[in-house]
Design a protein around this motif. Structure first.
Motif, PDB file in Angstrom:
ATOM      1  N   VAL A  59     -25.626 -77.102  46.617  1.00 23.15           N
ATOM      2  CA  VAL A  59     -25.574 -75.656  46.465  1.00 23.15           C
ATOM      3  C   VAL A  59     -24.816 -75.110  47.668  1.00 23.15           C
ATOM      4  O   VAL A  59     -25.079 -75.514  48.802  1.00 23.15           O
ATOM      5  N   ARG A  60     -23.869 -74.217  47.433  1.00 25.07           N
ATOM      6  CA  ARG A  60     -23.091 -73.610  48.506  1.00 25.07           C
ATOM      7  C   ARG A  60     -23.409 -72.119  48.577  1.00 25.07           C
ATOM      8  O   ARG A  60     -23.573 -71.463  47.543  1.00 25.07           O
ATOM      9  N   LEU A  61     -23.482 -71.595  49.794  1.00 26.93           N
ATOM     10  CA  LEU A  61     -23.717 -70.169  50.026  1.00 26.93           C
ATOM     11  C   LEU A  61     -22.654 -69.639  50.971  1.00 26.93           C
ATOM     12  O   LEU A  61     -22.277 -70.312  51.922  1.00 26.93           O
ATOM     13  N   ILE A 120     -23.183 -67.563  45.719  1.00 28.97           N
ATOM     14  CA  ILE A 120     -23.688 -68.920  45.557  1.00 28.97           C
ATOM     15  C   ILE A 120     -22.794 -69.669  44.568  1.00 28.97           C
ATOM     16  O   ILE A 120     -22.240 -69.075  43.648  1.00 28.97           O
ATOM     17  N   ALA A 121     -22.656 -70.971  44.794  1.00 28.91           N
ATOM     18  CA  ALA A 121     -21.867 -71.814  43.897  1.00 28.91           C
ATOM     19  C   ALA A 121     -22.468 -73.213  43.875  1.00 28.91           C
ATOM     20  O   ALA A 121     -23.215 -73.609  44.765  1.00 28.91           O
ATOM     21  N   HIS A 122     -22.112 -73.949  42.849  1.00 34.39           N
ATOM     22  CA  HIS A 122     -22.547 -75.339  42.705  1.00 34.39           C
ATOM     23  C   HIS A 122     -21.325 -76.233  42.889  1.00 34.39           C
ATOM     24  O   HIS A 122     -20.294 -76.015  42.249  1.00 34.39           O
ATOM     25  N   ALA A 123     -21.435 -77.195  43.760  1.00 33.21           N
ATOM     26  CA  ALA A 123     -20.343 -78.151  43.975  1.00 33.21           C
ATOM     27  C   ALA A 123     -20.609 -79.373  43.108  1.00 33.21           C
ATOM     28  O   ALA A 123     -21.559 -80.117  43.341  1.00 33.21           O
ATOM     29  N   ASP A 131     -16.616 -62.504  54.356  1.00 28.94           N
ATOM     30  CA  ASP A 131     -15.724 -63.554  54.859  1.00 28.94           C
ATOM     31  C   ASP A 131     -15.910 -64.812  54.007  1.00 28.94           C
ATOM     32  O   ASP A 131     -16.410 -65.830  54.480  1.00 28.94           O
ATOM     33  N   PRO A 132     -15.540 -64.772  52.732  1.00 30.22           N
ATOM     34  CA  PRO A 132     -15.820 -65.890  51.828  1.00 30.22           C
ATOM     35  C   PRO A 132     -15.141 -67.201  52.189  1.00 30.22           C
ATOM     36  O   PRO A 132     -15.610 -68.260  51.808  1.00 30.22           O
ATOM     37  N   SER A 153     -17.564 -74.688  41.613  1.00 33.47           N
ATOM     38  CA  SER A 153     -17.479 -73.808  40.455  1.00 33.47           C
ATOM     39  C   SER A 153     -17.329 -72.370  40.934  1.00 33.47           C
ATOM     40  O   SER A 153     -17.394 -72.084  42.117  1.00 33.47           O
ATOM     41  N   ASP A 154     -17.161 -71.474  40.027  1.00 28.61           N
ATOM     42  CA  ASP A 154     -16.988 -70.067  40.383  1.00 28.61           C
ATOM     43  C   ASP A 154     -18.170 -69.549  41.201  1.00 28.61           C
ATOM     44  O   ASP A 154     -19.322 -69.842  40.911  1.00 28.61           O
ATOM     45  N   TRP A 155     -17.848 -68.772  42.223  1.00 23.59           N
ATOM     46  CA  TRP A 155     -18.876 -68.144  43.049  1.00 23.59           C
ATOM     47  C   TRP A 155     -19.551 -67.038  42.242  1.00 23.59           C
ATOM     48  O   TRP A 155     -18.899 -66.298  41.514  1.00 23.59           O
ATOM     49  N   GLN A 156     -20.865 -66.925  42.379  1.00 18.57           N
ATOM     50  CA  GLN A 156     -21.627 -65.865  41.725  1.00 18.57           C
ATOM     51  C   GLN A 156     -22.273 -64.996  42.788  1.00 18.57           C
ATOM     52  O   GLN A 156     -22.862 -65.512  43.738  1.00 18.57           O
ATOM     53  N   ARG A 157     -22.181 -63.697  42.619  1.00 12.93           N
ATOM     54  CA  ARG A 157     -22.774 -62.769  43.571  1.00 12.93           C
ATOM     55  C   ARG A 157     -24.268 -62.642  43.295  1.00 12.93           C
ATOM     56  O   ARG A 157     -24.707 -62.630  42.150  1.00 12.93           O
ATOM     57  N   SER A 158     -25.038 -62.532  44.351  1.00 10.62           N
ATOM     58  CA  SER A 158     -26.483 -62.379  44.228  1.00 10.62           C
ATOM     59  C   SER A 158     -26.833 -61.155  43.394  1.00 10.62           C
ATOM     60  O   SER A 158     -26.200 -60.101  43.511  1.00 10.62           O
TER      61      SER A 158
END
Length: 63
Positions: A30-32, A21-24, A37-38, A4-9
Protein backbone atom coordinates in the motif's frame (compact mmCIF):
# COMPACT_ATOMS: atom_id res chain seq x y z
CA UNK A 1 7.39 -0.48 -9.98
CA UNK A 2 3.86 -0.05 -11.30
CA UNK A 3 1.33 1.70 -9.06
CA UNK A 4 -2.36 1.68 -9.83
CA UNK A 5 -4.22 4.96 -9.98
CA UNK A 6 -3.97 7.09 -6.85
CA UNK A 7 -7.25 7.53 -4.96
CA UNK A 8 -7.96 10.54 -2.79
CA UNK A 9 -9.12 9.92 0.77
CA UNK A 10 -12.87 10.14 1.26
CA UNK A 11 -12.15 12.27 4.35
CA UNK A 12 -10.43 14.95 2.31
CA UNK A 13 -12.02 18.37 2.36
CA UNK A 14 -11.35 20.90 -0.35
CA UNK A 15 -7.81 22.15 -0.54
CA UNK A 16 -4.33 20.83 -1.16
CA UNK A 17 -3.72 18.72 1.94
CA UNK A 18 -5.21 15.35 1.07
CA UNK A 19 -3.90 11.85 1.52
CA UNK A 20 -3.81 9.68 -1.60
CA UNK A 21 -3.54 5.91 -1.52
CA UNK A 22 -2.54 3.37 -4.16
CA UNK A 23 -1.82 -0.33 -4.47
CA UNK A 24 1.49 -1.43 -5.96
CA UNK A 25 0.83 -4.62 -7.89
CA UNK A 26 4.46 -5.73 -8.02
CA UNK A 27 4.90 -6.19 -4.27
CA UNK A 28 1.25 -5.92 -3.13
CA UNK A 29 2.15 -2.97 -0.91
CA UNK A 30 0.00 0.00 0.00
CA UNK A 31 1.41 3.42 -0.94
CA UNK A 32 0.47 6.75 0.65
CA UNK A 33 1.34 10.26 -0.45
CA UNK A 34 0.19 13.82 0.22
CA UNK A 35 -1.51 15.74 -2.58
CA UNK A 36 0.54 18.90 -2.09
CA UNK A 37 3.67 17.03 -3.23
CA UNK A 38 2.60 13.74 -4.87
CA UNK A 39 6.01 13.10 -6.41
CA UNK A 40 7.76 13.75 -3.08
CA UNK A 41 7.59 11.36 -0.16
CA UNK A 42 5.73 8.12 -0.75
CA UNK A 43 5.21 5.92 2.27
CA UNK A 44 4.99 2.17 1.76
CA UNK A 45 3.38 -0.41 4.03
CA UNK A 46 2.30 -4.01 3.89
CA UNK A 47 -1.45 -4.51 3.73
CA UNK A 48 -1.36 -5.91 7.26
CA UNK A 49 0.64 -2.92 8.53
CA UNK A 50 -1.72 -0.48 6.84
CA UNK A 51 -4.74 -2.24 8.35
CA UNK A 52 -3.10 -1.88 11.79
CA UNK A 53 -2.54 1.83 11.19
CA UNK A 54 -6.20 2.30 10.26
CA UNK A 55 -7.35 0.39 13.36
CA UNK A 56 -5.15 2.56 15.58
CA UNK A 57 -6.44 5.76 13.99
CA UNK A 58 -10.04 4.65 14.35
CA UNK A 59 -9.38 3.86 18.02
CA UNK A 60 -7.92 7.38 18.31
CA UNK A 61 -4.44 6.37 19.34
CA UNK A 62 -1.21 5.42 17.64
CA UNK A 63 1.24 3.30 19.67
Amino acid sequence: MQISDWQRSSYCATGESCIHIAHAAADRAVRLTESGDPAGVILSATRRGFAGLLRAIKEDHVP
